[in-house]
Write a protein that holds these residues in place. Structure first.
Motif, PDB file in Angstrom:
ATOM      1  N   ARG A   1      52.361  43.326  37.509  1.00 46.50           N
ATOM      2  CA  ARG A   1      53.266  44.679  37.611  1.00 46.50           C
ATOM      3  C   ARG A   1      53.674  45.814  38.461  1.00 46.50           C
ATOM      4  O   ARG A   1      53.641  46.184  38.563  1.00 46.50           O
ATOM      5  CB  ARG A   1      53.311  44.627  36.374  1.00 46.50           C
ATOM      6  N   ASN A   2      51.838  45.964  38.503  1.00 48.96           N
ATOM      7  CA  ASN A   2      51.794  47.446  38.329  1.00 48.96           C
ATOM      8  C   ASN A   2      50.766  47.045  39.601  1.00 48.96           C
ATOM      9  O   ASN A   2      50.879  48.289  40.228  1.00 48.96           O
ATOM     10  CB  ASN A   2      50.025  48.177  37.902  1.00 48.96           C
TER      11      ASN A   2
ATOM     12  N   ILE B   1      46.254  38.223  30.130  1.00 52.70           N
ATOM     13  CA  ILE B   1      47.154  39.585  29.687  1.00 52.70           C
ATOM     14  C   ILE B   1      46.321  40.788  31.230  1.00 52.70           C
ATOM     15  O   ILE B   1      47.702  41.606  31.301  1.00 52.70           O
ATOM     16  CB  ILE B   1      46.596  40.353  28.560  1.00 52.70           C
ATOM     17  N   ALA B   2      45.689  40.393  31.716  1.00 49.33           N
ATOM     18  CA  ALA B   2      44.939  41.496  33.114  1.00 49.33           C
ATOM     19  C   ALA B   2      45.860  41.089  34.148  1.00 49.33           C
ATOM     20  O   ALA B   2      45.839  41.768  34.787  1.00 49.33           O
ATOM     21  CB  ALA B   2      43.658  41.551  32.949  1.00 49.33           C
ATOM     22  N   SER B   3      46.190  40.041  33.915  1.00 50.84           N
ATOM     23  CA  SER B   3      46.682  39.569  35.650  1.00 50.84           C
ATOM     24  C   SER B   3      47.776  39.822  35.135  1.00 50.84           C
ATOM     25  O   SER B   3      48.389  41.075  36.357  1.00 50.84           O
ATOM     26  CB  SER B   3      46.909  37.836  35.428  1.00 50.84           C
TER      27      SER B   3
ATOM     28  N   ASN C   1      33.814  43.886  31.166  1.00 51.76           N
ATOM     29  CA  ASN C   1      34.015  43.202  30.450  1.00 51.76           C
ATOM     30  C   ASN C   1      35.355  42.944  29.590  1.00 51.76           C
ATOM     31  O   ASN C   1      35.423  42.272  28.699  1.00 51.76           O
ATOM     32  CB  ASN C   1      32.862  44.012  29.187  1.00 51.76           C
ATOM     33  N   MET C   2      35.649  43.893  29.765  1.00 49.29           N
ATOM     34  CA  MET C   2      37.083  43.838  29.178  1.00 49.29           C
ATOM     35  C   MET C   2      38.122  43.109  29.874  1.00 49.29           C
ATOM     36  O   MET C   2      38.980  42.206  28.929  1.00 49.29           O
ATOM     37  CB  MET C   2      37.731  45.632  29.155  1.00 49.29           C
ATOM     38  N   VAL C   3      38.083  43.063  30.687  1.00 47.78           N
ATOM     39  CA  VAL C   3      38.973  41.593  31.337  1.00 47.78           C
ATOM     40  C   VAL C   3      38.647  40.741  31.694  1.00 47.78           C
ATOM     41  O   VAL C   3      39.388  39.996  31.135  1.00 47.78           O
ATOM     42  CB  VAL C   3      38.996  42.184  33.544  1.00 47.78           C
ATOM     43  N   GLN C   4      37.320  40.435  31.354  1.00 46.04           N
ATOM     44  CA  GLN C   4      36.697  38.940  30.849  1.00 46.04           C
ATOM     45  C   GLN C   4      36.959  38.705  29.080  1.00 46.04           C
ATOM     46  O   GLN C   4      36.515  37.306  28.460  1.00 46.04           O
ATOM     47  CB  GLN C   4      35.525  39.264  30.548  1.00 46.04           C
ATOM     48  N   GLY C   5      37.616  39.827  28.810  1.00 47.32           N
ATOM     49  CA  GLY C   5      37.998  40.010  27.198  1.00 47.32           C
ATOM     50  C   GLY C   5      35.704  39.712  26.180  1.00 47.32           C
ATOM     51  O   GLY C   5      36.354  39.073  24.899  1.00 47.32           O
ATOM     52  N   GLN C   6      35.586  40.679  26.530  1.00 51.67           N
ATOM     53  CA  GLN C   6      33.917  40.926  26.159  1.00 51.67           C
ATOM     54  C   GLN C   6      33.829  42.167  25.571  1.00 51.67           C
ATOM     55  O   GLN C   6      34.975  42.449  25.632  1.00 51.67           O
ATOM     56  CB  GLN C   6      32.899  40.482  27.084  1.00 51.67           C
TER      57      GLN C   6
ATOM     58  N   HIS D   1      44.364  29.783  41.704  1.00 47.25           N
ATOM     59  CA  HIS D   1      42.517  28.490  41.968  1.00 47.25           C
ATOM     60  C   HIS D   1      41.802  30.085  40.811  1.00 47.25           C
ATOM     61  O   HIS D   1      41.098  29.051  39.505  1.00 47.25           O
ATOM     62  CB  HIS D   1      41.685  28.731  42.240  1.00 47.25           C
ATOM     63  N   ALA D   2      41.737  30.903  40.798  1.00 41.66           N
ATOM     64  CA  ALA D   2      40.931  32.215  39.773  1.00 41.66           C
ATOM     65  C   ALA D   2      41.478  32.029  38.517  1.00 41.66           C
ATOM     66  O   ALA D   2      40.724  31.675  37.392  1.00 41.66           O
ATOM     67  CB  ALA D   2      41.335  33.337  39.829  1.00 41.66           C
ATOM     68  N   ILE D   3      42.617  31.843  38.172  1.00 39.86           N
ATOM     69  CA  ILE D   3      43.243  31.101  36.575  1.00 39.86           C
ATOM     70  C   ILE D   3      42.698  30.011  36.318  1.00 39.86           C
ATOM     71  O   ILE D   3      42.440  29.813  35.545  1.00 39.86           O
ATOM     72  CB  ILE D   3      44.943  32.036  36.903  1.00 39.86           C
ATOM     73  N   SER D   4      42.827  29.031  37.405  1.00 36.34           N
ATOM     74  CA  SER D   4      43.093  27.433  37.138  1.00 36.34           C
ATOM     75  C   SER D   4      41.328  27.890  36.413  1.00 36.34           C
ATOM     76  O   SER D   4      40.576  26.613  35.234  1.00 36.34           O
ATOM     77  CB  SER D   4      42.754  26.735  38.313  1.00 36.34           C
TER      78      SER D   4
END
Length: 633
Positions: A368-369, A361-363, A474-479, A406-409
């Motif tokens: 987009r922006n 979601i963050a990606s 924390n938020m971007v990691q889903g924490q 690779h960051a996603i992977s």
């Protein structure tokens, strides 16, 4: 006698007394006449209704509930006959009276006080026990009449059969049908109870029923005293949500009764009708595979049809055997389900931090922006400092130089933290809300309304201080504060597979209905979407989600391991996550899995814990898909 004398005295007019007497008699006669006319002509309908109420009774018999099938027509919920020994008390009225007279005579011969009400109770119990003893002899049982139950039934449910022995075995049923005469006050009564062929399969989704009084809105004779045989109504799951669809039409009987309440003539009768069948969206094969893969874990697995939003799998563990609810749920079983925490449908009501799947979601938000380019390269050294706090990568030695794919992977934390700090948390929150993660999905089951996409205003309202860079990391990691359900994440990944922002999940299988998901196009440039999906496919072939790999089946995947603090536990517990869809070239199924850590002996990671569950679902789906292609479907 003189000529002018008369032989007797005569009166030419009435005295005042006589006049008053005739007037009074006339008024009384007129009052009587008009009173009778009023009652006969005007109030006749009222007295006729009262007569009916005193001499007529209405009996309501529930209709059998409709069946529930999966999308392929496999029976998930049906009905089975339940055989009981019952007594028809109106058939015993003559014997009740004879036994009563006999007992009264015996009391008088002993010069004992005669309590007529008590003797009537004794007489009824003795007659009924005599018949029950014959049944006991045939079945080798020792069932005794409960006098209180008998009296309660006699005065409150006279016209209904009184149950003496419940749930006969097939052998007992065979013995009684062979031995009992046709015209006999004790008979075998056939009732209908729910049966669940697959025991605990989809227990939270299918739900269960409880006994209920039958409504009689459409049955004639609403002003009559009514007796109803207990029916069934949905208490949970689809049984409750589609109760009116599954409910059968009640049958009824209107009869005349004598002053003692015994039936002696039937006036009207209509047989009950079975309810409508319901075809749900679940795939029984996929559901079974998912539940077996979850095993004894606490968690949930959800699979959606990408195009329609129909729910193929909705699994929650721990669960319970639905057959334990038939014909009723024992208190000990209820307590055991409660103790295991099995009432909660973790697929729709389990709230968890989403972990690294939130990076997808963050990606999208950053692509987009303009805050992220697929060619951006980050040098991961194993951690990143945000203020005075150090955030570690899942690879403590670092990934070195890596790009977005690779960051996603590899789920590199420092890569996404660095870019999130540039775009800000508001952009991340807005993107999550655009996908509906702050709202219920409106599926046909109860959901928790407390999913949370936090921002600085929320934090301020909760008196938790100002928003910090650490909160964004924390938020971007889903924490941190974010909370979502597995169903919401399944809807997100199904939307991603279609290139849209919303998916409307449904448990109704309808091949003719066009899906209406709402939302809008994701709005990613083609090269950005291509890079995102390439990164997710790499996750399933060589990255953190490689445990999900199925040969010949291209899967877009993202795993994660979230932390959550639980009351009474000193350390954080982990939530293992997986989200993904397949096949990439023609998306058809979207999957989300979330599994709770139970204790510190568990090795909990998204790839190693949730991934194998997702793999089992994908593998079975690929097998079913291949079989459909071979059959030309």
């Amino acid at each position: 006698m003189k000529a002018d004398e008369k032989p007797f005295e005569s009166h030419r007019s009435f005295t005042p007394r006589i006049r008053f007497f005739y007037l009074l008699s006339g008024v009384a006669f007129a009052t009587l006449f008009f009173g009778l006319a009023w009652r006969q002509l005007i109030q006749a309908s009222i007295y006729e209704e009262k007569e009916q109420q005193q001499s007529m009774r209405r009996l309501i018999t529930p209709g059998t509930r409709g069946n529930i099938y999966d999308r392929k027509g496999i029976l998930l919920v049906g009905n089975r006959p339940r055989f009981c020994v019952v007594a028809y008390l109106e058939e015993l009225r003559k014997e009740f009276a004879e036994r009563y007279i006999q007992l009264v005579r015996e009391q008088r011969e002993k010069n004992e006080r005669v309590d007529r009400d008590d003797i009537k109770r004794v007489a009824r119990a003795a007659v009924l026990q005599k018949y029950l003893d014959k049944i006991n002899a045939l079945l080798q049982k020792n069932v005794q009449i409960d006098p209180k139950k008998l009296e309660r039934h006699f005065y409150q449910h006279m016209l209904l059969p009184m149950t003496l022995i419940e749930d006969l075995t097939p052998q007992e049923y065979a013995i009684l049908t062979e031995q009992l005469p046709v015209r006999y006050p004790i008979q075998v009564y056939v009732d209908s109870v729910r049966v669940y062929p697959y025991d605990s399969l989809a227990a939270h989704t299918l739900g269960y029923v409880v006994s209920s009084s039958e409504t009689a809105d459409s049955v004639p004779g609403e002003n009559l005293t009514t007796f109803s045989i207990k029916g069934k109504s949905g208490k949970m799951g689809l049984e409750a949500r589609f109760d009116s669809h599954l409910q059968g039409l009640s049958g009824y009987e209107v009869c005349l009764v004598d002053p003692s309440g015994y039936k002696y003539e039937q006036l009207l009768k209509k047989h009950p009708e079975q309810g409508k069948d319901f075809y749900c969206s679940l795939d029984a094969d996929l559901q079974e595979v998912a539940e077996m893969a979850l095993g004894d874990n606490r968690g949930a697995a959800v699979a959606l049809d990408v195009r329609t939003g129909e729910v193929l799998v909705l699994a929650s563990k721990p669960d319970f055997d639905l057959n334990d609810f038939t014909p009723y749920l024992p208190q000990a079983t209820y307590d055991a389900i409660t103790e295991r925490g099995a009432w909660v449908n973790r697929a729709t009501q389990g709230l968890y931090p989403p972990g690294s799947p939130f990076k997808v979601i963050a990606s999208i938000a950053m692509l987009r922006n303009g805050y992220l380019d697929p060619h951006d390269v980050h040098n991961c050294v194993g951690s990143i400092m945000v203020g005075n706090r150090q955030f570690h990568c899942n690879n403590l030695w670092g990934h070195g130089q890596l790009d977005f794919r690779h960051a996603i992977s590899l789920s590199c934390n420092p890569f996404f933290i660095e870019h999130a700090l540039k775009c800000g948390h508001e952009m991340l929150a807005d993107e999550a809300r655009r996908f509906g993660l702050n709202q219920v999905t409106h599926i046909e089951l109860p959901e928790t309304p407390s999913s949370l996409i936090p921002d600085k205003q929320w934090k301020k309202r909760r008196d938790l201080g100002s928003w910090t860079g650490g909160d964004t990391a924390n938020m971007v990691q889903g924490q941190g504060f974010t909370r979502v359900t597995p169903l919401q994440m399944a809807c997100f990944v199904a939307s991603l597979a279609r290139g849209e922002t919303r998916t409307q999940p449904t448990l109704v299988h309808d091949t003719h209905k066009q899906p209406k998901h709402g939302g809008e196009a994701i709005g990613l440039r083609p090269e950005h979407m291509k890079a995102l999906l390439e990164g997710m496919e790499m996750a399933s072939t060589e990255g953190t989600a490689k445990s999900v790999s199925v040969q010949g089946f291209r899967i877009a995947a993202k795993t994660g391991t979230a932390q959550i603090r639980v009351a009474g536990v000193k350390r954080f517990l982990h939530i293992a996550w997986f989200i993904g869809f397949a096949p990439i070239e023609d998306p058809q199924i979207a999957v989300a899995v979330a599994i709770e850590e139970r204790d510190d002996r568990d090795l909990f990671y998204g790839g190693t814990t949730a991934g194998p569950v997702a793999r089992a679902i994908f593998k079975e789906f690929a097998r079913l898909l291949q079989r459909q292609m071979q059959n030309g479907l």
